[in-house]
Write an enzyme that holds these catalytic residues in place. Structure first.
Site, short mmCIF file in Angstrom:
data_model
loop_
_atom_site.label_atom_id
_atom_site.label_comp_id
_atom_site.label_asym_id
_atom_site.label_seq_id
_atom_site.Cartn_x
_atom_site.Cartn_y
_atom_site.Cartn_z
N ARG A 105 0.84 -1.19 0.00
CA ARG A 105 0.00 0.00 0.00
C ARG A 105 0.88 1.23 0.00
O ARG A 105 1.70 1.42 0.89
CB ARG A 105 -0.88 -0.03 1.26
CG ARG A 105 -1.92 1.04 1.28
CD ARG A 105 -3.00 0.74 2.28
NE ARG A 105 -2.56 0.76 3.66
CZ ARG A 105 -3.36 0.99 4.68
NH1 ARG A 105 -4.64 1.20 4.46
NH2 ARG A 105 -2.92 0.98 5.91
N ASP A 204 2.82 -6.51 11.23
CA ASP A 204 3.80 -6.24 12.29
C ASP A 204 3.52 -7.06 13.53
O ASP A 204 4.43 -7.58 14.17
CB ASP A 204 3.79 -4.75 12.66
CG ASP A 204 4.53 -3.90 11.64
OD1 ASP A 204 5.32 -4.47 10.85
OD2 ASP A 204 4.30 -2.68 11.61
N1 URA Z 1 -3.71 -3.06 7.68
C1 URA Z 1 -3.45 -3.40 8.96
O1 URA Z 1 -2.60 -4.23 9.23
N2 URA Z 1 -4.18 -2.80 9.93
C2 URA Z 1 -5.15 -1.90 9.67
O2 URA Z 1 -5.78 -1.40 10.60
C3 URA Z 1 -5.38 -1.55 8.32
C4 URA Z 1 -4.65 -2.15 7.34
#
Ligand code: URA
Length: 210
Positions: A105, A204
């Site tokens: 992203r 994460d």
């Molecule tokens: N990706 C994630 O890991 N957490 C979110 O809140 C949105 C996208």
């Protein structure tokens, strides 16, 4: 599956989800809970897989017994967080073929950028389950489904842990034929595209990268 969105409100799912949301939960705990919860969600998303019968002999007598029909399943992980959901589904359906879609992203535009695509043969004959824990803006999910359709998939479902109203709407506009199964429809997205109340960055948290 006719509903576009199914929220699995089973008490075990909701209990495990609360533990996952808690920021005090360890990386190991988060991974284990994600695997467990994915199995429960997979149970729901595969509920309507077609059955046929096969002749077997039990120790008592012959019988026509139910068995999954036709070419089975392709599981597609949307990298990288989708990988945390693979094991859970594969424990239930060990013969599933596995594909990967790599999209990251762009943190400024929030638009998806493709960097990897590898899918099993014969997608058009398979039930395709795309997995990504977080349906946030829906941009990368919709782009991943575009790629799967271009590769021939025509029976696709989307399995996630949390969904935002914005993500569900985006998917409904782009892919009304793709049912979504999730453990929770959360309140909203924040300005950075994170789900609230959410659980933070799923990648994460499962890989311990922050
Ligand atoms: N990706 C994630 O890991 N957490 C979110 O809140 C949105 C996208």
């Amino acid at each position: 599956m006719t509903d576009h969105l199914t929220v699995v409100d089973h008490p075990l799912v909701q209990h495990k989800l609360t533990l996952m949301r808690d920021k005090g939960t360890s990386t190991a705990g988060f991974r284990r809970l994600l695997r467990e919860i994915t199995q429960l969600l997979a149970y729901e998303i595969t509920r309507e897989m077609p059955l046929t019968t096969t002749s077997i002999e039990t120790p008592m007598e012959e019988m026509e017994a139910p068995i999954l029909a036709g070419k089975k399943l392709a599981l597609v992980s949307i990298l990288r967080a989708g990988n945390g959901m693979l094991d859970g589904v594969l424990e239930l359906i060990p013969s599933a073929r596995v594909g990967f879609v790599g999209l990251y992203r762009d943190e400024e535009t929030l638009e998806p950028v493709q960097y990897y695509f590898k899918a099993p043969e014969g997608l058009k004959d398979r039930l395709v389950i795309a997995v990504d824990p977080m349906l946030a803006t829906g941009n990368s999910s919709a782009a991943a489904i575009d790629l799967l359709k271009e590769a021939g998939a025509n029976n696709i479902r989307f399995l996630c842990l949390l969904a935002s109203p914005e993500g569900v709407e985006r998917m409904k506009q782009a892919h009304p034929d793709v049912p979504i199964v999730t453990a929770s429809l959360d309140r909203e997205l924040n300005k950075k595209g994170y789900i609230l109340p959410g659980l933070g960055d799923a990648g994460d948290r499962m890989f311990g990268t922050k």
